[in-house]
Design a protein around this motif. Structure first.
Motif, PDB file in Angstrom:
ATOM      1  N   VAL A 155       0.979  -1.336   0.113  1.00 35.38           N
ATOM      2  CA  VAL A 155       0.142   0.094   0.008  1.00 35.38           C
ATOM      3  C   VAL A 155       0.866   1.169  -0.005  1.00 35.38           C
ATOM      4  CG1 VAL A 155      -2.007  -1.016   1.247  1.00 35.38           C
ATOM      5  CG2 VAL A 155      -0.114   0.000   2.585  1.00 35.38           C
ATOM      6  N   ALA A 156       0.262   2.445  -0.283  1.00 39.68           N
ATOM      7  CA  ALA A 156       0.869   3.637  -0.050  1.00 39.68           C
ATOM      8  C   ALA A 156       0.383   4.521   0.770  1.00 39.68           C
ATOM      9  CB  ALA A 156       0.805   4.472  -1.640  1.00 39.68           C
ATOM     10  N   VAL A 157       0.960   5.377   1.711  1.00 37.49           N
ATOM     11  CA  VAL A 157       0.485   6.197   2.460  1.00 37.49           C
ATOM     12  C   VAL A 157      -0.076   7.262   1.869  1.00 37.49           C
ATOM     13  CG1 VAL A 157       1.164   7.513   4.511  1.00 37.49           C
ATOM     14  CG2 VAL A 157       2.218   5.390   4.307  1.00 37.49           C
ATOM     15  N   ARG A 158      -1.220   7.827   2.128  1.00 34.70           N
ATOM     16  CA  ARG A 158      -1.823   9.018   1.574  1.00 34.70           C
ATOM     17  C   ARG A 158      -2.515   9.741   2.582  1.00 34.70           C
ATOM     18  NH1 ARG A 158       0.464   8.362  -2.745  1.00 34.70           N
ATOM     19  NH2 ARG A 158      -0.172   6.772  -4.230  1.00 34.70           N
ATOM     20  N   SER A 169       6.496  13.335  14.251  1.00 34.87           N
ATOM     21  CA  SER A 169       7.859  13.271  14.523  1.00 34.87           C
ATOM     22  C   SER A 169       8.438  11.664  14.267  1.00 34.87           C
ATOM     23  CB  SER A 169       8.300  13.998  15.594  1.00 34.87           C
ATOM     24  OG  SER A 169       9.637  13.994  15.815  1.00 34.87           O
ATOM     25  N   TYR A 170       7.818  10.761  14.932  1.00 35.05           N
ATOM     26  CA  TYR A 170       8.297   9.499  14.940  1.00 35.05           C
ATOM     27  C   TYR A 170       8.138   9.070  13.516  1.00 35.05           C
ATOM     28  CZ  TYR A 170       8.278   4.233  15.594  1.00 35.05           C
ATOM     29  OH  TYR A 170       8.546   3.074  15.331  1.00 35.05           O
ATOM     30  N   LEU A 171       6.934   9.171  12.812  1.00 35.22           N
ATOM     31  CA  LEU A 171       6.657   8.718  11.554  1.00 35.22           C
ATOM     32  C   LEU A 171       7.928   9.214  10.295  1.00 35.22           C
ATOM     33  CD1 LEU A 171       2.790   9.010  11.234  1.00 35.22           C
ATOM     34  CD2 LEU A 171       4.322   6.971  11.624  1.00 35.22           C
ATOM     35  N   SER A 172       8.272  10.637  10.717  1.00 36.49           N
ATOM     36  CA  SER A 172       9.164  11.214   9.866  1.00 36.49           C
ATOM     37  C   SER A 172      10.621  10.462  10.053  1.00 36.49           C
ATOM     38  CB  SER A 172       9.286  12.597  10.082  1.00 36.49           C
ATOM     39  OG  SER A 172       8.161  13.479   9.901  1.00 36.49           O
ATOM     40  N   LYS A 173      10.813  10.173  11.499  1.00 34.37           N
ATOM     41  CA  LYS A 173      12.096   9.542  11.718  1.00 34.37           C
ATOM     42  C   LYS A 173      12.329   8.095  11.205  1.00 34.37           C
ATOM     43  CE  LYS A 173      14.818   8.295  15.891  1.00 34.37           C
ATOM     44  NZ  LYS A 173      14.900   7.972  17.437  1.00 34.37           N
ATOM     45  N   ILE A 174      11.005   7.346  10.845  1.00 42.71           N
ATOM     46  CA  ILE A 174      11.287   6.157  10.222  1.00 42.71           C
ATOM     47  C   ILE A 174      10.995   6.307   8.726  1.00 42.71           C
ATOM     48  CG2 ILE A 174      10.973   4.972  12.518  1.00 42.71           C
ATOM     49  CD1 ILE A 174       7.947   4.341  11.616  1.00 42.71           C
ATOM     50  N   GLY A 175      10.886   7.289   8.372  1.00 43.12           N
ATOM     51  CA  GLY A 175      10.471   7.450   6.935  1.00 43.12           C
ATOM     52  C   GLY A 175       9.000   7.204   6.502  1.00 43.12           C
ATOM     53  N   THR A 177       6.223   8.613   5.599  1.00 46.65           N
ATOM     54  CA  THR A 177       5.222   9.910   5.283  1.00 46.65           C
ATOM     55  C   THR A 177       4.592   9.793   3.935  1.00 46.65           C
ATOM     56  OG1 THR A 177       7.709  10.713   4.126  1.00 46.65           O
ATOM     57  CG2 THR A 177       7.369  11.294   6.174  1.00 46.65           C
ATOM     58  N   LEU A 178       3.764  10.727   3.529  1.00 47.22           N
ATOM     59  CA  LEU A 178       3.018  10.610   2.437  1.00 47.22           C
ATOM     60  C   LEU A 178       3.740  10.219   1.175  1.00 47.22           C
ATOM     61  CD1 LEU A 178       0.722  13.753   2.612  1.00 47.22           C
ATOM     62  CD2 LEU A 178       0.565  11.858   3.760  1.00 47.22           C
ATOM     63  N   GLY A 179       3.043   9.224   0.562  1.00 43.15           N
ATOM     64  CA  GLY A 179       3.381   8.765  -0.920  1.00 43.15           C
ATOM     65  C   GLY A 179       4.487   7.672  -0.815  1.00 43.15           C
ATOM     66  N   VAL A 180       4.970   7.305   0.592  1.00 50.28           N
ATOM     67  CA  VAL A 180       5.799   6.032   0.837  1.00 50.28           C
ATOM     68  C   VAL A 180       5.017   4.810   0.582  1.00 50.28           C
ATOM     69  CG1 VAL A 180       7.133   4.995   2.577  1.00 50.28           C
ATOM     70  CG2 VAL A 180       7.474   7.413   2.391  1.00 50.28           C
ATOM     71  N   GLU A 181       5.663   3.925   0.092  1.00 55.75           N
ATOM     72  CA  GLU A 181       5.089   2.495  -0.245  1.00 55.75           C
ATOM     73  C   GLU A 181       5.624   1.660   0.789  1.00 55.75           C
ATOM     74  OE1 GLU A 181       5.057   1.173  -4.148  1.00 55.75           O
ATOM     75  OE2 GLU A 181       4.170   2.903  -4.822  1.00 55.75           O
ATOM     76  N   VAL A 215      -4.324   4.526   4.070  1.00 55.63           N
ATOM     77  CA  VAL A 215      -3.747   4.096   2.782  1.00 55.63           C
ATOM     78  C   VAL A 215      -4.438   3.759   1.518  1.00 55.63           C
ATOM     79  CG1 VAL A 215      -1.687   3.069   4.176  1.00 55.63           C
ATOM     80  CG2 VAL A 215      -3.546   1.484   3.704  1.00 55.63           C
ATOM     81  N   GLU A 216      -3.919   3.359   0.360  1.00 57.92           N
ATOM     82  CA  GLU A 216      -4.540   2.828  -0.465  1.00 57.92           C
ATOM     83  C   GLU A 216      -3.720   1.799  -1.284  1.00 57.92           C
ATOM     84  OE1 GLU A 216      -5.632   5.632  -3.685  1.00 57.92           O
ATOM     85  OE2 GLU A 216      -3.685   6.172  -4.069  1.00 57.92           O
ATOM     86  N   PRO A 217      -3.985   1.003  -1.879  1.00 61.21           N
ATOM     87  CA  PRO A 217      -3.305  -0.136  -2.502  1.00 61.21           C
ATOM     88  C   PRO A 217      -2.322   0.756  -3.647  1.00 61.21           C
ATOM     89  CG  PRO A 217      -5.483  -0.837  -2.770  1.00 61.21           C
ATOM     90  CD  PRO A 217      -5.697   0.602  -2.246  1.00 61.21           C
ATOM     91  N   ALA A 218      -1.083  -0.062  -3.447  1.00 59.14           N
ATOM     92  CA  ALA A 218       0.020   0.817  -4.386  1.00 59.14           C
ATOM     93  C   ALA A 218      -0.124   0.198  -5.925  1.00 59.14           C
ATOM     94  CB  ALA A 218       1.374   0.136  -3.783  1.00 59.14           C
ATOM     95  N   ALA A 219       0.561   1.079  -6.596  1.00 60.54           N
ATOM     96  CA  ALA A 219       0.163   0.951  -8.052  1.00 60.54           C
ATOM     97  C   ALA A 219       0.873  -0.244  -8.278  1.00 60.54           C
ATOM     98  CB  ALA A 219       0.761   2.080  -8.766  1.00 60.54           C
ATOM     99  N   LYS A 220       0.219  -1.389  -9.144  1.00 60.35           N
ATOM    100  CA  LYS A 220       1.102  -2.507  -9.661  1.00 60.35           C
ATOM    101  C   LYS A 220       2.324  -2.302 -10.291  1.00 60.35           C
ATOM    102  CE  LYS A 220      -3.049  -5.195  -9.855  1.00 60.35           C
ATOM    103  NZ  LYS A 220      -3.713  -6.139 -10.852  1.00 60.35           N
ATOM    104  N   GLY A 221       3.367  -2.981  -9.876  1.00 57.69           N
ATOM    105  CA  GLY A 221       4.748  -2.851 -10.507  1.00 57.69           C
ATOM    106  C   GLY A 221       5.561  -1.866 -10.049  1.00 57.69           C
ATOM    107  N   SER A 222       5.130  -1.050  -8.948  1.00 57.76           N
ATOM    108  CA  SER A 222       5.999  -0.060  -8.074  1.00 57.76           C
ATOM    109  C   SER A 222       6.722  -0.928  -7.137  1.00 57.76           C
ATOM    110  CB  SER A 222       5.058   0.817  -7.544  1.00 57.76           C
ATOM    111  OG  SER A 222       4.116   0.250  -6.593  1.00 57.76           O
ATOM    112  N   GLY A 223       7.862  -0.293  -6.661  1.00 62.21           N
ATOM    113  CA  GLY A 223       8.603  -0.673  -5.998  1.00 62.21           C
ATOM    114  C   GLY A 223       8.643   0.172  -4.698  1.00 62.21           C
ATOM    115  N   GLY A 224       9.393  -0.630  -3.426  1.00 64.00           N
ATOM    116  CA  GLY A 224       9.491   0.294  -2.419  1.00 64.00           C
ATOM    117  C   GLY A 224      10.937   0.874  -2.267  1.00 64.00           C
TER     118      GLY A 224
END
Length: 224
Positions: A155-158, A169-175, A177-181, A215-224
């Motif tokens: 999934v992707a964080v929206r 702050s914690y979420l930023s620390k572990i990366g 954030t918005l758009g991250v899969e 979140v929403e499902p990540a686009a098919k074929g995308s990578g982390g």
């Protein structure tokens, strides 16, 4: 209709609770406002007398059409200010909410329009929350909380709820954030935390935290 800052805050919180938790109880309003339950009850009665809210036993407080119109105007100010602080002034996303809380009640309509124009007429704020239009329209979001994602789903964080700066702050620390899969790779038993992987890193996320991440499902074929 001249409303106090406190009245506007109550109306805004009622709207947000209806959207995120399904209903707005006086006890939750008191918690968010940092007041006693009796104080929240008295304010709700005042707002009901003004025709801005309705109270129903066991169903909490709901906004009338006029109340919702006011809530969306306050939210528009708040979310535009948050985005302006982040983009124009370089505020981190865990610092913008408290600043916007102070400024949302005092900006003029002209200032609002100028900020909107400067930002390119955005539709979401720095946390992914939809920005109401000037006409009081707001885009529906079909995102689901991370806690409901099944093992193996990518999934992707929206959107991230923005009330707790320490959480942001914690979420930023572990990366996270918005758009991250990310991929949910494990779920501990008995309502235990989730195990997620993103960008080659593995993290343990509590269910409480996962309820604040949408979140929403990540686009098919995308990578982390």
């Amino acid at each position: 209709m001249a409303l106090t800052k406190a009245m506007q805050d109550y109306i805004k919180f009622i709207y947000e609770l209806e959207q995120t938790e399904g209903k707005a109880s006086t006890s939750r309003l008191a918690e968010l406002m940092g007041v006693a339950d009796a104080s929240a009850t008295n304010m709700v009665k005042r707002l009901a007398d003004l025709g801005l809210v309705e109270r129903q036993p066991y169903k909490g407080v709901t906004l009338t059409g006029e109340g919702e119109k006011i809530a969306l105007e306050v939210l528009r100010h708040h979310r535009l200010i948050e985005l302006y602080l982040a983009r124009a002034l370089g505020y981190p996303w865990d610092k913008v909410h408290a600043e916007a809380e102070r400024l949302e009640h005092v900006i003029s309509e002209y200032f609002e329009d100028r900020v909107d124009q400067l930002l390119g007429y955005p539709t979401v704020d720095v946390h992914g929350s939809p920005i109401p239009t000037k006409d009081g329209e707001i885009e529906e979001q079909d995102y689901v909380p991370l806690e409901s994602v099944q093992i193996g789903e990518r999934v992707a964080v929206r959107r991230v709820l923005d009330r707790d700066p320490k959480m942001l702050s914690y979420l930023s620390k572990i990366g996270l954030t918005l758009g991250v899969e990310l991929e949910v790779t494990g779920r501990h038993p008995f309502d235990g935390p989730l195990v997620i992987e993103t960008g080659g890193d593995r993290h343990i996320i509590s269910l409480e935290l996962a309820r604040h991440i949408f979140v929403e499902p990540a686009a098919k074929g995308s990578g982390g």
